[in-house]
Design an enzyme around this catalytic site. Structure first.
Site, PDB file in Angstrom:
ATOM      1  N   ASN A  13       0.884  -1.172   0.000  1.00  0.00           N
ATOM      2  CA  ASN A  13       0.000   0.000   0.000  1.00  0.00           C
ATOM      3  C   ASN A  13       0.912   1.209   0.000  1.00  0.00           C
ATOM      4  OD1 ASN A  13      -1.770   2.071   0.445  1.00  0.00           O
ATOM      5  ND2 ASN A  13      -2.278   1.488   2.553  1.00  0.00           N
ATOM      6  N   LYS A  15       0.222   4.294  -0.267  1.00  0.00           N
ATOM      7  CA  LYS A  15      -0.315   5.519   0.351  1.00  0.00           C
ATOM      8  C   LYS A  15      -0.040   6.712  -0.574  1.00  0.00           C
ATOM      9  CE  LYS A  15       0.201   3.220   4.735  1.00  0.00           C
ATOM     10  NZ  LYS A  15       0.360   3.293   6.175  1.00  0.00           N
ATOM     11  N   HIS A  99      -9.065   1.756   4.943  1.00  0.00           N
ATOM     12  CA  HIS A  99      -7.794   1.886   5.657  1.00  0.00           C
ATOM     13  C   HIS A  99      -7.970   2.839   6.841  1.00  0.00           C
ATOM     14  CE1 HIS A  99      -3.645   2.836   6.559  1.00  0.00           C
ATOM     15  NE2 HIS A  99      -3.347   1.704   5.954  1.00  0.00           N
ATOM     16  N   GLU A 101      -6.238   5.144   7.848  1.00  0.00           N
ATOM     17  CA  GLU A 101      -5.970   6.552   7.521  1.00  0.00           C
ATOM     18  C   GLU A 101      -7.195   7.203   6.865  1.00  0.00           C
ATOM     19  OE1 GLU A 101      -2.386   5.690   5.381  1.00  0.00           O
ATOM     20  OE2 GLU A 101      -1.434   5.120   7.267  1.00  0.00           O
ATOM     21  N   GLU A 171      -5.163  -4.593  10.586  1.00  0.00           N
ATOM     22  CA  GLU A 171      -4.105  -3.597  10.760  1.00  0.00           C
ATOM     23  C   GLU A 171      -4.335  -2.840  12.066  1.00  0.00           C
ATOM     24  OE1 GLU A 171      -2.162  -2.559   6.725  1.00  0.00           O
ATOM     25  OE2 GLU A 171      -3.709  -1.096   7.141  1.00  0.00           O
ATOM     26  N   GLY A 177       2.845   2.457  10.593  1.00  0.00           N
ATOM     27  CA  GLY A 177       3.805   3.540  10.398  1.00  0.00           C
ATOM     28  C   GLY A 177       4.541   3.944  11.661  1.00  0.00           C
ATOM     29  N   SER A 217       3.668  -2.091  10.108  1.00  0.00           N
ATOM     30  CA  SER A 217       5.113  -2.210  10.283  1.00  0.00           C
ATOM     31  C   SER A 217       5.649  -3.603   9.964  1.00  0.00           C
ATOM     32  CB  SER A 217       5.532  -1.773  11.695  1.00  0.00           C
ATOM     33  OG  SER A 217       5.177  -0.417  11.920  1.00  0.00           O
TER      34      SER A 217
HETATM   35  P1  13P Z   1       3.390   0.420   7.485  1.00  0.00           P
HETATM   36  O1  13P Z   1       3.842  -0.905   6.918  1.00  0.00           O
HETATM   37  O2  13P Z   1       4.140   1.584   6.949  1.00  0.00           O
HETATM   38  O3  13P Z   1       3.295   0.386   8.974  1.00  0.00           O
HETATM   39  O4  13P Z   1       1.888   0.614   6.955  1.00  0.00           O
HETATM   40  C1  13P Z   1       1.005  -0.426   7.095  1.00  0.00           C
HETATM   41  C2  13P Z   1      -0.222  -0.072   6.386  1.00  0.00           C
HETATM   42  O5  13P Z   1      -0.938   0.837   6.781  1.00  0.00           O
HETATM   43  C3  13P Z   1      -0.555  -0.813   5.170  1.00  0.00           C
HETATM   44  O6  13P Z   1      -1.829  -0.513   4.730  1.00  0.00           O
END
Ligand code: 13P
Length: 255
Positions: A13, A15, A99, A101, A171, A177, A217
């Site tokens: 992903n 982002k 997601h 976010e 997640e 992140g 992560s």
């Molecule tokens: P990270 O791997 O950067 O923690 O992000 C995970 C994520 O949100 C994947 O959708």
């Protein structure tokens, strides 16, 4: 169906990262590194403007392209949104929905996650539906309740035969992140709660068949341990999907 027969899916992903030219360069570099590694499906979910260059660069490779969101209406006055048909016509096969976010910054709710999921599967896309608890919810002891609730809300009105086009990604919000990964046991437990919710809605067989990813992560160092867990059928990877070498190590761990 069990872990051995379920499809493992390693999805990046991106982002809000990578321009169109960076996308082309990335996929051209990655393609030979993951060629022939068919022990898992390999997907890159990319920003809207990167979709066409990604599909172009991925032609003839085992890399599939996903989007990061989809609207639930077919067309209309929804400035800034993309319909499922726009995505499929561009060659998109997967789409990330719900997601954290999107939930945190863009007002996504369990209801809109459900509508987007229905629109995606009705158009033949594979939906990667994200669920996950915040640290506060975990500390209050609500992880199981929340994960089951989010999963059931997302899957409302989905037909049993459409489940093959749905992946759930667990997640934990506190692991995204942050560099703080869930332990492999926490990931396995969370994915197990998701699977149990699917069982409660669709029965044990459907629950055994559905791919449940872990995300938060996941990286080149911890992927093998996370992916060894019985309920972890792949990963949804943010930061580590932006580096071809790291992403390849994760793909290797899934073989
Ligand atoms: P990270 O791997 O950067 O923690 O992000 C995970 C994520 O949100 C994947 O959708």
């Amino acid at each position: 169906m069990n872990k051995a027969t379920r499809r493992t899916v390693i999805a990046g992903n991106w982002k809000m990262n990578m321009t169109p030219s960076q996308t082309t360069a990335f996929i051209k570099e990655l393609a030979p590194m993951v060629a022939g590694k068919d022990g898992c499906d390999i997907v890159l979910c990319v920003p809207a403007v990167d979709i066409t260059p990604a599909v172009e660069a991925a032609k003839g490779t085992n890399i599939k392209v996903g989007a990061e969101n989809v609207h639930y209406k077919e067309s209309g006055a929804y400035t800034g949104e993309l319909s499922a048909k726009m995505l499929t016509e561009c060659g998109v096969e997967y789409v990330v929905i719900g997601h954290s976010e999107r939930r945190q910054y863009f007002g996504e709710t369990d209801q809109t996650v459900n509508l987007r999921t229905l629109a995606a599967v009705n158009a033949g896309l594979t939906a990667i539906v994200c669920v996950g608890e915040t640290l506060e919810q975990r500390e209050l002891g609500y992880t199981e309740t929340l994960l089951k609730y989010q999963t059931k809300m997302a899957l409302t009105n989905v037909k049993a035969e459409q489940l093959k086009n749905i992946i759930i990604a667990y997640e934990p919000v506190w692991a995204i992140g942050t560099g703080v990964t869930a332990t492999a046991d926490q990931a396995d437990e969370g994915n197990g709660f998701v699977r149990a919710a699917v069982a409660e809605m669709f029965g044990a067989e459907a629950a055994e068949a559905i791919t449940v990813q872990y995300g938060g992560s996941m990286n080149a160092k911890n992927a093998a341990e996370l992916l060894s867990k019985v309920n972890v059928d792949g990963g949804l990877i943010g930061g580590a999907s932006l580096k071809t070498a790291d992403f390849t190590v994760i793909v290797d761990a899934a073989q």
